[in-house]
Design a protein around this motif. Structure first.
Motif, PDB file in Angstrom:
ATOM      1  N   THR A 127      -7.446 -10.236  -1.709  1.00 58.83           N
ATOM      2  CA  THR A 127      -8.455 -11.365  -1.553  1.00 58.83           C
ATOM      3  C   THR A 127      -8.686 -11.876  -3.123  1.00 58.83           C
ATOM      4  OG1 THR A 127      -9.011 -10.660   0.557  1.00 58.83           O
ATOM      5  CG2 THR A 127     -10.519 -12.220  -0.694  1.00 58.83           C
ATOM      6  N   ASP A 157     -15.968   1.151  -4.799  1.00 59.63           N
ATOM      7  CA  ASP A 157     -15.836  -0.287  -4.261  1.00 59.63           C
ATOM      8  C   ASP A 157     -15.442  -1.438  -4.997  1.00 59.63           C
ATOM      9  OD1 ASP A 157     -16.292   1.012  -1.620  1.00 59.63           O
ATOM     10  OD2 ASP A 157     -18.725   0.489  -1.730  1.00 59.63           O
ATOM     11  N   GLN A 167      -9.407   5.190   2.518  1.00 56.29           N
ATOM     12  CA  GLN A 167     -10.023   4.037   2.014  1.00 56.29           C
ATOM     13  C   GLN A 167      -9.261   2.897   1.388  1.00 56.29           C
ATOM     14  OE1 GLN A 167     -13.142   5.169  -1.420  1.00 56.29           O
ATOM     15  NE2 GLN A 167     -11.679   7.092  -1.239  1.00 56.29           N
ATOM     16  N   GLN A 179       0.825  -1.086  -0.050  1.00 54.80           N
ATOM     17  CA  GLN A 179       0.073  -0.037   0.071  1.00 54.80           C
ATOM     18  C   GLN A 179       0.799   1.194   0.098  1.00 54.80           C
ATOM     19  OE1 GLN A 179      -3.138   0.139   2.845  1.00 54.80           O
ATOM     20  NE2 GLN A 179      -3.057   2.164   3.257  1.00 54.80           N
ATOM     21  N   ALA A 189      -6.763   0.809   2.654  1.00 52.41           N
ATOM     22  CA  ALA A 189      -6.493  -0.402   3.315  1.00 52.41           C
ATOM     23  C   ALA A 189      -7.690  -1.381   3.015  1.00 52.41           C
ATOM     24  CB  ALA A 189      -6.508  -0.202   4.901  1.00 52.41           C
ATOM     25  N   ALA A 190      -8.923  -0.970   3.278  1.00 54.62           N
ATOM     26  CA  ALA A 190      -9.890  -1.879   2.877  1.00 54.62           C
ATOM     27  C   ALA A 190     -10.086  -2.218   1.424  1.00 54.62           C
ATOM     28  CB  ALA A 190     -11.165  -1.048   3.209  1.00 54.62           C
ATOM     29  N   LEU A 191      -9.888  -1.086   0.422  1.00 51.46           N
ATOM     30  CA  LEU A 191      -9.823  -1.626  -0.925  1.00 51.46           C
ATOM     31  C   LEU A 191      -8.566  -2.467  -1.265  1.00 51.46           C
ATOM     32  CD1 LEU A 191     -10.723   2.024  -2.522  1.00 51.46           C
ATOM     33  CD2 LEU A 191     -12.168   0.046  -2.066  1.00 51.46           C
ATOM     34  N   LYS A 192      -7.454  -2.288  -0.720  1.00 56.03           N
ATOM     35  CA  LYS A 192      -6.490  -3.330  -0.892  1.00 56.03           C
ATOM     36  C   LYS A 192      -6.518  -4.646  -0.518  1.00 56.03           C
ATOM     37  CE  LYS A 192      -2.796  -3.670   1.286  1.00 56.03           C
ATOM     38  NZ  LYS A 192      -2.257  -5.097   1.018  1.00 56.03           N
ATOM     39  N   THR A 193      -7.341  -4.778   0.567  1.00 58.34           N
ATOM     40  CA  THR A 193      -7.730  -6.241   1.038  1.00 58.34           C
ATOM     41  C   THR A 193      -8.680  -6.747   0.120  1.00 58.34           C
ATOM     42  OG1 THR A 193      -7.588  -5.433   3.255  1.00 58.34           O
ATOM     43  CG2 THR A 193      -9.014  -7.300   3.034  1.00 58.34           C
ATOM     44  N   THR A 194      -9.582  -6.029  -0.497  1.00 56.49           N
ATOM     45  CA  THR A 194     -10.457  -6.464  -1.351  1.00 56.49           C
ATOM     46  C   THR A 194      -9.668  -7.031  -2.629  1.00 56.49           C
ATOM     47  OG1 THR A 194     -12.317  -5.373  -0.800  1.00 56.49           O
ATOM     48  CG2 THR A 194     -12.376  -5.862  -2.908  1.00 56.49           C
TER      49      THR A 194
END
Length: 454
Positions: free
Chosen positions: A71, A157, A61, A55, A63-68
């Protein structure tokens, strides 16, 4: 003469891809027992690691978008069915974001023991998501880079998923024998709500489920055109079931000439210029072919007994497989598109819902081989090699299975299943073409899936 560790990345990737292509294709050529031996004890799959991306942005935003993204990329590569994925728990606890930051010995050594590593950087610049992705040969210190791509998309998203799909498909194309991946493909299906059935769509992995039609009636048998621009289906109206066409580009219905009788099970020709379907306009359901707007229709079967569920050979466009009840219980047939060279492929039982593999060599279909009062068995998905008529059973002990549809890479099949025979319990599953790695994609009251051509 190059050693394996020093040969060029292009040659190495090509040789790996050819091996994987032959491995998958050879397995599908055999009858059931041999087929399972080939797929379970053949040469090992290519071992690949998908590192968590680095990252670069402090945007809240990110961290959450990178996790998506992380995954989704791992899931897409796993779902491809041609890789041995390195578990995240076995990977080095590092996040290389650029070629200068990766230490290949960390990844090639145990416990990761990766042959390939996908890694990169994840950044948000203003309102734009920027992802730099790399694929390296972990065992080739001299020429490691196989792939380097940059992707940009407006922040949303869904953006991380779409970029992950694109990067995964690039990797699969490079390492999978030059066959495009399916991460960007769609599946169209029927969903029942109350007394109505509408056409829905979802990503290949079951995400992003959304409604396409809003007709307030019974719509069935969706078939997306080869260019993904039009959706044909059959819908119940004032004059019974008729073929309808919905423009994905315009977001509305477009004209398809109506005919008398019941008109169901449309199928697009590979060039998208014609539609084959079953019509009872002459009193008995027969296979007809028209142009894409329903005009110039011509009948290509003429035999007492219902003829339904046509599907074109996507490789040649010169053959159609379909289901006919001309000898009693419905059986699987193929013929040329002018109605000649009729050949029966199954030898009994009750057959439905054929789907032709992209390479034109195989047909998937639903088959109850012991159909009849008191007969043991049930309706399962089968795959037949057309040239030899050898078949394999790819679902077992799941209850009623129906409506198989091949993925455009020929490695997967989507189908509908209910474990108790109740339509309201029907849901959509996906599996590899050999019947392994089964998993559900939808909840209940969904059926008749159709995988997009690309």
């Amino acid at each position: 003469m190059h050693s394996p560790d020093t040969q060029s990345p292009i040659r190495r990737a090509a040789s790996i891809g050819v091996f994987l292509l032959l491995f998958v294709s050879t397995a599908a050529l055999h009858a059931q027992g041999w087929f399972k031996t080939e797929t379970s004890s053949g040469a090992p799959s290519l071992r690949i690691a998908a590192a968590n991306f680095k990252q670069l942005s402090a945007d809240p935003q990110a961290a959450a978008l990178k996790t998506t993204f992380d995954t989704t990329l791992f899931s897409d590569l796993t779902n491809a069915g041609i890789f041995d994925m390195v578990s995240k728990s076995l990977q080095p606890q590092v996040t290389p974001g650029a070629p200068s930051e990766i230490s290949l010995p960390q990844w090639s050594a145990a416990p990761a023991s990766a042959a390939m590593v996908a890694f990169g950087a994840f950044n948000i610049q203003g309102t734009t998501l920027v992802v730099n992705g790399y694929l390296f040969d972990a065992k080739n210190a001299q020429y490691p880079q196989i792939l380097a791509k940059q992707y940009t998309m407006a922040v949303s998203d869904d953006a991380p998923r779409q970029i992950a799909h694109r990067f995964a498909d690039e990797i699969i194309f490079r390492l999978g024998g030059g066959i495009p991946g399916i991460a960007e493909t769609k599946i169209y299906y029927v969903k029942q709500t109350g007394g109505n059935k509408e056409i829905w769509a979802m990503d290949y992995d079951g995400a992003n489920q959304h409604q396409i039609t809003h007709l307030g009636t019974i719509s069935i048998s969706p078939r997306i055109s080869p260019d993904n621009s039009r959706l044909a289906f059959s819908s119940l109206g004032r004059y019974g079931f008729q073929i309808k066409v919905y423009s994905m580009l315009l977001g509305r219905m477009v004209n398809f000439t109506s005919a008398g009788g019941t008109n169901v099970s449309p199928a697009w020709s590979p060039d998208g210029n014609q539609i084959a379907y079953s019509s009872s306009r002459t009193g008995d359901p027969e296979i007809w072919i028209s142009d894409a707007n329903g005009s110039l229709a011509r009948r290509i079967t003429s035999f007492r007994g219902p003829d339904v569920s046509p599907v074109y050979n996507p490789k040649t466009s010169s053959q159609i497989a379909w289901i006919s009840g001309r000898t009693g219980l419905p059986q699987l047939y193929i013929m040329d598109t002018d109605g000649s060279a009729v050949t029966r492929l199954t030898d009994g039982g009750y057959v439905s819902s054929p789907s032709w593999s992209p390479d034109g060599h195989f047909l998937a279909f639903a088959w109850n081989r012991k159909y009849g009062p008191g007969a043991p068995g049930g309706q399962d998905i089968y795959v037949m090699e057309i040239a030899t008529k050898k078949w394999i059973q790819v679902t077992h002990d799941m209850g009623q299975c129906d409506f198989p549809s091949w993925s455009p890479d020929g490695r997967h099949i989507v189908f509908a299943n209910t474990d108790n025979g109740r339509q309201s319990h029907m849901r959509i599953w996906t599996m590899l073409a050999d019947g392994t790695q089964k998993k559900p994609l939808t909840g209940p009251s969904t059926d008749m899936p159709n995988w997009s051509w690309k």
